[in-house]
Motif scaffolding. Structure first.
Motif, PDB file in Angstrom:
ATOM      1  N   TYR A 166      14.105   7.567  32.822  1.00  0.00           N
ATOM      2  CA  TYR A 166      15.063   8.425  33.514  1.00  0.00           C
ATOM      3  C   TYR A 166      15.052   9.834  32.932  1.00  0.00           C
ATOM      4  CZ  TYR A 166      18.495   8.387  29.738  1.00  0.00           C
ATOM      5  OH  TYR A 166      19.142   8.566  28.537  1.00  0.00           O
ATOM      6  N   HIS A 167      14.223  10.064  31.919  1.00  0.00           N
ATOM      7  CA  HIS A 167      14.078  11.407  31.366  1.00  0.00           C
ATOM      8  C   HIS A 167      13.129  12.201  32.248  1.00  0.00           C
ATOM      9  CE1 HIS A 167      16.297  11.083  27.590  1.00  0.00           C
ATOM     10  NE2 HIS A 167      15.841   9.853  27.495  1.00  0.00           N
ATOM     11  N   ALA A 168      13.630  12.677  33.346  1.00  0.00           N
ATOM     12  CA  ALA A 168      12.816  13.428  34.302  1.00  0.00           C
ATOM     13  C   ALA A 168      13.666  14.528  34.917  1.00  0.00           C
ATOM     14  CB  ALA A 168      12.273  12.506  35.385  1.00  0.00           C
TER      15      ALA A 168
ATOM     16  N   PRO B 275       7.183  12.738  27.858  1.00  0.00           N
ATOM     17  CA  PRO B 275       5.962  12.000  27.512  1.00  0.00           C
ATOM     18  C   PRO B 275       6.264  10.701  26.764  1.00  0.00           C
ATOM     19  CG  PRO B 275       5.733  14.320  26.971  1.00  0.00           C
ATOM     20  CD  PRO B 275       7.180  14.106  27.312  1.00  0.00           C
ATOM     21  N   LYS B 276       5.351   9.765  26.887  1.00  0.00           N
ATOM     22  CA  LYS B 276       5.538   8.466  26.251  1.00  0.00           C
ATOM     23  C   LYS B 276       5.500   8.565  24.735  1.00  0.00           C
ATOM     24  CE  LYS B 276       3.534   6.017  30.194  1.00  0.00           C
ATOM     25  NZ  LYS B 276       2.412   5.180  30.692  1.00  0.00           N
ATOM     26  N   ASN B 277       4.729   9.484  24.203  1.00  0.00           N
ATOM     27  CA  ASN B 277       4.645   9.650  22.750  1.00  0.00           C
ATOM     28  C   ASN B 277       5.509  10.820  22.288  1.00  0.00           C
ATOM     29  OD1 ASN B 277       3.092  11.640  23.913  1.00  0.00           O
ATOM     30  ND2 ASN B 277       1.550  11.642  22.293  1.00  0.00           N
ATOM     31  N   THR B 278       6.707  10.886  22.871  1.00  0.00           N
ATOM     32  CA  THR B 278       7.613  11.989  22.575  1.00  0.00           C
ATOM     33  C   THR B 278       7.882  12.089  21.082  1.00  0.00           C
ATOM     34  OG1 THR B 278       8.657  11.718  24.710  1.00  0.00           O
ATOM     35  CG2 THR B 278       9.905  12.908  23.056  1.00  0.00           C
ATOM     36  N   PHE B 279       7.939  13.294  20.587  1.00  0.00           N
ATOM     37  CA  PHE B 279       8.253  13.598  19.194  1.00  0.00           C
ATOM     38  C   PHE B 279       7.269  12.950  18.221  1.00  0.00           C
ATOM     39  CE2 PHE B 279      12.572  13.163  21.301  1.00  0.00           C
ATOM     40  CZ  PHE B 279      12.632  14.496  21.668  1.00  0.00           C
TER      41      PHE B 279
END
Length: 876
Positions: A288-290, A573-577
């Motif tokens: 939902y982070h969009a 992104p999936k690899n956020t941070f």
């Protein structure tokens, strides 16, 4: 000598007719059939025009029998100081490749030639290098002047609707050989020529905040594609547009009932309807982070939708800046945009601003011209913006390569020094390694490892976008070209397929548009195989924005409105941070905004706790009485208010055991609210509400509450999942968790919510609460911190009742419990009881109260100052 003046693309151009402004109001074509037929006769005073008298009224006007030809234009323009050489193969063809502003200048010159006053007034003209006018600063239409001008949309429709038959009276794709033809091969039954087909025709009206209304269809369209309702072109027709198939015919006369609205304010209202919500988007993009950013073409403003579930719909940032081609930053917090548009020559600047309702932090890139910004993150993590110095038609090799693609660092809200990346205006995307770039503005151009090439067999292509997943796929649209049709094995029309080429230029996908729509403004999403597009209806309106899955060809409508342009979607992104092991939709998600799981105010306090855990020395935990009654700013040590509506002793014990004690390494004092009238709550009912629904608490529990150490970037996940609004900052963050309430009074007749006689189950809950708090006090004897049991004051009026407070509990039972906790303070040196209620015999005045059981900010300050004095005494 070149004539080029830097100018702002917009001008104040007054719309010309009350019947239509291209802004979602009633379309003139919709009512044309219901009106009585006008009287139309040959104009005896103006050669080449017909006189039209609507319903026999006096508000007559004249309209050219055919489109203005190259010879007619040249004859007038050659004596003007703004004259430029026309690109015409035959003087008898309709004049095209002229801007709206060129036409305005021509119309004024035509009026002057025949002794009429000018309809158009302006302050200053601006021209491009080829002499075309690309802006008329201060342009206004003088509706009361009788002179030559462009027709309004309503006037054009009135004339065309009397004998509308594109099958019979038009140059179209079935007979034109896709070329312009001399006018009047097919005069209609009234005597007009080429109102349908041949060249598309400019009008005076605005379609949205900047686009011009164009009518009639072109020689490349099928007769069935031409209709009176269509108001736009497949490409945006803004005032500076130059197109080989857009021309005009002149009108003459005053403009009746002109509204005087300019292009920016032409739409008083504009609705946007959400077609997909947070849960729908989460299903499509995996989180939902969009966020979706786009241009409202009715107002020219930036609009965004945050799909985190916290906002109710589209949010428009009102500003005087025109916004084109927005691009959301890699972290989703900012947006870059420009004031110019793809495929069109003219001035443009690049800006960056915060992507929030206020749109603050606005900064401008200080270069002469910058168009179509795109964020770029290097392999080393440095953030920059790639832009081009010209995004107009890229058909000509020499002109294209004379332009440039540039990159400028961006950090801490500031631009660095721009430097050139490569020759050629590759505005459709640059790869992370900077060795690949794409441009699509008539031709599909690519730059790979220093070499420039043209793909798609050189056929017309536009709206290109280079994928952001490392696969270097190119997304684009075409005009139903032979290459695309051969690949799709289907005969489709303009922009009716969303095309994908792989890294070598080989066609791999052709996604069909939905029924009755075509695509425009295609752009990759930063998530595998997803793209966003505008959906254009048969009237030429960009009526919807949609998400396209290029693997299964599904099209998900996102939002619907009057005229929506240039969508850009950001997905976290999936690899956020830098941590791909943590689940983005679980770690730190202490309130689920989509499914409304958890307690939001508690989630705010969780973020505040994680952000400040290493420095916290004092934490107060409890219900709304703590939330509104404990002021951390009055404490001489680093303090946090962790009270919230719905809290109770069970929640306090849960937080202290699993969060505060394991992770607040400098903790010196735990201030625990003791409310006798709330101790009858069951563990299940209140705990389930706060901690049994939001994924973040489950995630923490499944990882043993991170007792073995927090994973890398965990707190950044919390910050991303628990977002502060402006109200949050005002109500909580600035006061370190205190919710400040205004002074009111205690009330002489305070509310008693529950009967003081407990049910059997409530008594069991009450006893369990007392026993559990006792066990906690016993287990923390050697933990290095002190526990202050705090009873908050309530209305003195309760002394005149049988109830301890607002939520019941007999005063007799509360007295026994108070005596019990006083005795515990004698047994456990680290436990101190502070009773500020004193069963109604306290000294908190009315101005210190907000209601019968909550303090105002005045009372909170008073109470907290006393606590600070106590803490200082204990420190001695």
């Amino acid at each position: 000598m070149k004539r080029w003046f830097a100018c702002f693309l917009l001008c104040v151009a007054l719309a010309s007719c009350s019947d239509s402004h291209g802004d979602g109001r009633k379309n003139p074509a919709e009512s044309a059939d219901s009106e009585s037929a006008p009287v139309i006769v040959l104009d005896s005073l103006r050669e080449g025009m017909m006189r039209i008298i609507p319903n026999g009224a006096s508000s007559a006007y004249s309209l050219g029998i055919h489109e203005v030809t190259c010879a007619e234009f040249d004859k007038i323009a050659k004596d003007e100081d703004w004259y430029f050489i026309l690109d015409c193969t035959n003087d008898k063809l309709p004049v095209t490749n002229v801007s709206y502003y060129d036409v305005v200048l021509f119309a004024n010159a035509y009026s002057k030639l025949f002794g009429y006053d000018s309809v158009y007034a302006y302050h200053r003209p601006f021209f491009n290098a080829k002499g075309h006018c690309i802006n008329l600063e201060g342009l206004e239409i003088r509706a009361d002047v009788e002179g030559f001008r462009l027709p309004t949309e309503a006037e054009w429709v009135m004339a065309a609707s009397q004998s509308w038959n594109p099958e019979k009276y038009s140059w179209n794709s079935t007979n034109s050989n896709f070329e312009l033809h001399e006018p009047c091969a097919f005069p209609d039954s009234i005597g007009f020529c080429d109102l349908a087909g041949n060249a598309l025709e400019l009008t005076n009206d605005w379609f949205g905040s900047l686009e011009k209304v164009v009518k009639g269809g072109t020689m490349v369209q099928a007769p069935s594609e031409m209709n009176l309702n269509t108001r736009g072109d497949v490409y945006p027709v803004i005032p500076s547009t130059l197109s080989g198939y857009i021309g005009f015919r002149l009108a003459f006369g005053k403009i009746p009932e002109a509204t005087g609205l300019d292009e920016r304010n032409g739409a008083a209202t504009n609705y946007m309807k959400m077609k997909a919500f947070s849960s729908d988007v989460r299903e499509k993009v995996g989180t939902y982070h969009a966020k979706l950013a786009f241009r409202n073409n009715v107002t020219g403003n930036l609009v965004y939708i945050d799909y985190d579930g916290r906002s109710s719909g589209a949010i428009e940032i009102f500003d005087t800046l025109q916004v084109f081609h927005p691009d959301i930053s890699p972290d989703g917090s900012k947006v870059a945009f420009c004031t110019g548009i793809e495929g069109v020559d003219g001035p443009s600047s690049v800006y960056v601003r915060n992507l929030d309702a206020n749109g603050g932090g606005l900064v401008k890139l200080d270069v002469e011209k910058a168009v179509i910004p795109r964020w770029h993150v290097s392999e080393g993590g440095d953030t920059s913006i790639v832009f081009v110095d010209d995004a107009s038609d890229n058909s000509d090799d020499a002109e294209f390569l004379a332009r440039g693609t540039w990159i400028v660092p961006f950090s801490n809200g500031k631009f660095g020094q721009a430097k050139k990346l490569m020759d050629g205006a590759y505005h459709s995307g640059v790869s992370q390694s900077l060795n690949r770039a794409v441009s699509g503005a008539r031709r599909l151009r690519v730059h790979v490892n220093g070499k420039d090439d043209v793909w798609y067999n050189g056929e017309q292509a536009c709206n290109a976008s280079l994928s952001k997943d490392g696969l270097n796929q190119t997304l684009f649209l075409d005009f139903g070209g032979s290459t695309g049709r051969a690949f799709a094995s289907d005969k489709y029309g303009v922009h009716e397929r969303l095309l994908v080429a792989d890294s070598s230029g080989k066609m791999v996908r052709a996604i069909p548009a939905t029924k009755d729509f075509s695509f425009d403004h295609s752009e990759w999403v930063n998530r595998d195989n997803l793209a966003v597009v505008s959906l254009v209806n048969v009237q030429g309106e960009h009526a919807k924005l949609a998400l396209v899955n290029v693997l299964d060809s599904s099209v998900t409508e996102l939002v619907e409105g009057g005229d929506l342009w240039h969508p850009n979607m950001w997905v976290m992104p999936k690899n956020t941070f830098g941590n791909k092991d943590l689940d983005l939709d679980s770690a730190g998600l202490y309130w689920d905004p989509i499914y409304q799981g958890g307690e939001r105010s508690a989630s705010l306090k969780m973020r505040m706790f994680w952000d400040e855990r290493d420095s916290l020395e004092v934490i107060a935990v409890g219900t709304s009485r703590t939330e509104r009654g404990f002021d951390p700013t009055q404490i001489s040590k680093s303090a946090l208010n962790f009270g919230y509506v719905g809290g109770n002793i069970w929640a306090a014990l849960y937080l202290m055991d699993n969060y505060f004690i394991p992770h607040a390494k400098n903790l010196k004092y735990l201030i625990v609210e003791i409310s006798y009238d709330l101790m009858h709550n069951s563990k299940a009912s209140r705990m389930q509400f706060a901690f049994g629904q939001a994924p973040g608490y489950f995630y923490d529990r499944n990882h043993n509450f991170w007792r073995d150490g927090l994973p890398q970037s965990f707190v950044r996940f919390v910050d991303a999942n628990v977002c502060y609004t402006g109200a949050d900052s005002l109500n909580y963050v600035n006061m370190r968790g205190l919710l400040m309430l205004e002074p009111n009074c205690w009330s002489d007749e305070p509310e008693i919510k529950y009967d003081t006689v407990m049910q059997t189950s409530w008594q069991k809950n009450y006893d369990n609460s007392v026993d559990s708090l006792t066990a906690f006090i016993d287990s923390t004897q050697n933990k290095g911190f002190k526990i202050i049991g705090l009873v908050y004051p309530q209305s003195p009026g309760y002394a005149n009742t049988g109830s301890f407070g607002r939520h019941g509990t007999k005063r007799s039972q509360a007295l026994k419990t108070a005596a019990y906790f006083d005795s515990l303070a004698q047994v456990y040196p680290h436990f101190i009881m502070v009773d500020e209620n004193k069963f109604g015999m306290h000294d908190y005045t009315d101005d210190m109260a907000n209601d019968c059981d909550h303090l105002s900010f005045v009372g909170a300050k008073h109470l907290s100052s006393r606590l600070d004095s106590l803490i200082k005494t204990l420190e001695k």
